[in-house]
Write a protein that holds these residues in place. Structure first.
Motif, PDB file in Angstrom:
ATOM      1  N   GLY A   9     -29.635  10.094  12.198  1.00  0.00           N
ATOM      2  CA  GLY A   9     -28.110  10.077  12.143  1.00  0.00           C
ATOM      3  C   GLY A   9     -27.849   8.958  10.857  1.00  0.00           C
ATOM      4  N   GLN A  10     -26.652   9.043  10.391  1.00  0.00           N
ATOM      5  CA  GLN A  10     -26.220   8.216   9.554  1.00  0.00           C
ATOM      6  C   GLN A  10     -27.169   8.016   8.245  1.00  0.00           C
ATOM      7  N   SER A  11     -27.560   6.713   8.029  1.00  0.00           N
ATOM      8  CA  SER A  11     -28.454   6.695   6.726  1.00  0.00           C
ATOM      9  C   SER A  11     -29.864   6.349   7.177  1.00  0.00           C
ATOM     10  N   THR A  76     -30.627  -0.943   2.370  1.00  0.00           N
ATOM     11  CA  THR A  76     -29.854  -0.726   1.267  1.00  0.00           C
ATOM     12  C   THR A  76     -28.830  -1.721   0.938  1.00  0.00           C
ATOM     13  N   HIS A  77     -28.271  -2.270   2.082  1.00  0.00           N
ATOM     14  CA  HIS A  77     -27.222  -3.122   2.280  1.00  0.00           C
ATOM     15  C   HIS A  77     -26.754  -3.654   3.268  1.00  0.00           C
ATOM     16  N   GLY A  78     -26.013  -4.740   3.439  1.00  0.00           N
ATOM     17  CA  GLY A  78     -25.810  -5.289   4.589  1.00  0.00           C
ATOM     18  C   GLY A  78     -24.701  -4.812   5.827  1.00  0.00           C
ATOM     19  N   SER A  80     -23.082  -2.982   8.888  1.00  0.00           N
ATOM     20  CA  SER A  80     -23.767  -2.848  10.305  1.00  0.00           C
ATOM     21  C   SER A  80     -24.312  -1.595  10.597  1.00  0.00           C
ATOM     22  N   ASP A  81     -23.670  -0.372   9.657  1.00  0.00           N
ATOM     23  CA  ASP A  81     -24.270   0.998  10.032  1.00  0.00           C
ATOM     24  C   ASP A  81     -25.601   1.264   9.374  1.00  0.00           C
ATOM     25  N   HIS A  82     -26.116   0.201   8.759  1.00  0.00           N
ATOM     26  CA  HIS A  82     -27.379   0.110   8.073  1.00  0.00           C
ATOM     27  C   HIS A  82     -28.414  -0.771   8.259  1.00  0.00           C
ATOM     28  N   VAL A  83     -27.864  -2.010   8.627  1.00  0.00           N
ATOM     29  CA  VAL A  83     -28.817  -3.022   9.266  1.00  0.00           C
ATOM     30  C   VAL A  83     -29.097  -2.708  10.428  1.00  0.00           C
ATOM     31  N   GLY A 181     -28.338   4.980  -0.715  1.00  0.00           N
ATOM     32  CA  GLY A 181     -27.646   3.925   0.237  1.00  0.00           C
ATOM     33  C   GLY A 181     -26.321   4.737   0.074  1.00  0.00           C
ATOM     34  N   ASP A 182     -25.361   3.724   0.290  1.00  0.00           N
ATOM     35  CA  ASP A 182     -23.769   3.840   0.433  1.00  0.00           C
ATOM     36  C   ASP A 182     -23.580   3.971  -1.220  1.00  0.00           C
ATOM     37  N   THR A 183     -22.729   4.878  -1.743  1.00  0.00           N
ATOM     38  CA  THR A 183     -22.338   4.703  -3.131  1.00  0.00           C
ATOM     39  C   THR A 183     -21.391   5.825  -3.509  1.00  0.00           C
ATOM     40  N   MET A 231     -26.754  12.855   4.104  1.00  0.00           N
ATOM     41  CA  MET A 231     -26.801  11.952   5.162  1.00  0.00           C
ATOM     42  C   MET A 231     -25.181  11.129   5.327  1.00  0.00           C
ATOM     43  N   HIS A 232     -25.217  10.219   6.212  1.00  0.00           N
ATOM     44  CA  HIS A 232     -24.010   9.447   6.287  1.00  0.00           C
ATOM     45  C   HIS A 232     -22.752  10.456   6.240  1.00  0.00           C
ATOM     46  N   TYR A 233     -22.861  11.225   7.522  1.00  0.00           N
ATOM     47  CA  TYR A 233     -21.722  12.020   7.694  1.00  0.00           C
ATOM     48  C   TYR A 233     -21.834  12.152   9.242  1.00  0.00           C
TER      49      TYR A 233
HETATM   50 ZN    ZN Z   1     -22.534   3.091   5.785  1.00  0.00          ZN
END
Ligand code: ZN
Length: 276
Positions: A9-11, A76-78, A80-83, A181-183, A231-233
């Motif tokens: 789920g998410q990324s 990919t970045h900091g 919280s939904d990725h860390v 990542g998110d972009t 992803m990310h939905y």
């Molecule tokens: Zn995100």
């Protein structure tokens, strides 16, 4: 064994390589969809597609506890939904942290990621390529248009975490995977495939915080992968992009990539690179 890919789920993804190495990307396993049961989800009034009622999505905590051997955690970045659960997993398994220099520093100083597992050999920056696990995996950091900061907890002040990145992950025996990542969409995405043929593109489609289905389809057209996985939905109500809308946008543009919509918790076997 073939390379396996699991979506949480998410990324968040798990890659198990043909030689048994285990990589996690943006490992937020206790995300609201993967972590909670059906009833709780319904009570949260989230957007629920039928496939979210797949029994595996209730297993976030169990899966987290079961991860006893992890080689690399890639971020990919900091946000919280990725860390996600990276620090807990790193502390328990000894996994090395793969991130850019600024995110690495913030992960150690703000969140307490074990410093000995986040040294120079697994830390890089935009444009740079790392050869990891005795050459079994190479990772290149590529641009992403987003933000990046780290918070100790919700509502705590954000700490600087550098530029966000996408990740180009090439496994020695194939395939080559591009995680955006998110972009937003940007024309330089086309450069990602100038040096590597992309077998699988993991692309954010949720809208609101990232590109939505139409811009994501345009990104796929630029990168020209063999297979694309959205992803990310569906994690939060504001992420309104759907795989169906994404499919429609891909078709509108006559994009050749095969669309593979994964269920949360699903594991698939990845095709080898055509060049491998
Ligand atoms: Zn995100």
């Amino acid at each position: 064994m073939e390379t396996q890919l699991t979506w949480y789920g998410q990324s968040a993804f798990k890659i198990t390589t043909a030689t048994g190495k285990l990589l996690l990307i943006d490992p937020w396993l206790t995300n609201p969809v993967f972590a909670r049961g059906k009833e709780e989800l319904a009570a949260l009034d989230l957007l629920i597609d039928p496939w979210l009622t797949n029994p595996v999505f209730a297993r976030g905590k169990e899966e987290l506890a079961a991860l006893d051997h992890v080689d690399l955690i890639l971020l990919t970045h900091g946000h919280s939904d990725h860390v996600g659960n990276a620090v807990e997993i790193g502390q328990r398994t000894g996994a090395k942290l793969v991130s850019n220099f600024d995110l690495n520093a913030a992960m150690i100083s703000v969140l307490g990621y074990p410093e000995a597992q986040a040294g120079n050999e697994t830390t890089g920056h935009l444009g740079g390529e790392l050869s990891l696990l005795d050459g079994a995996v190479t990772v290149r950091f590529v641009p992403a248009w987003h933000g990046s900061s780290i918070q100790k907890e919700e509502n705590a002040p954000p700490f600087y975490a550098g530029n966000p990145t996408g990740l180009l992950i090439a496994l020695r025996d194939g395939p080559t995977i591009y995680h955006t990542g998110d972009t937003d969409l940007f024309s330089d995405m086309a450069l990602v495939s100038r040096f590597n043929d992309i077998d699988i593109m993991l692309v954010c489609i949720g809208d609101h915080f990232t590109m939505g289905p139409a811009r994501a389809a345009e990104a796929v057209k630029l990168v020209n992968p063999r297979m694309v996985i959205p992803m990310h939905y569906a994690t939060f109500p504001v992420l309104t992009g759907t795989p169906e809308a994404f499919d429609g946008e891909l078709k509108k543009r006559a994009v050749k990539a095969e669309l593979r919509v994964m269920k949360i918790g699903e594991t698939i076997t990845l095709p080898r690179s055509e060049t491998a």
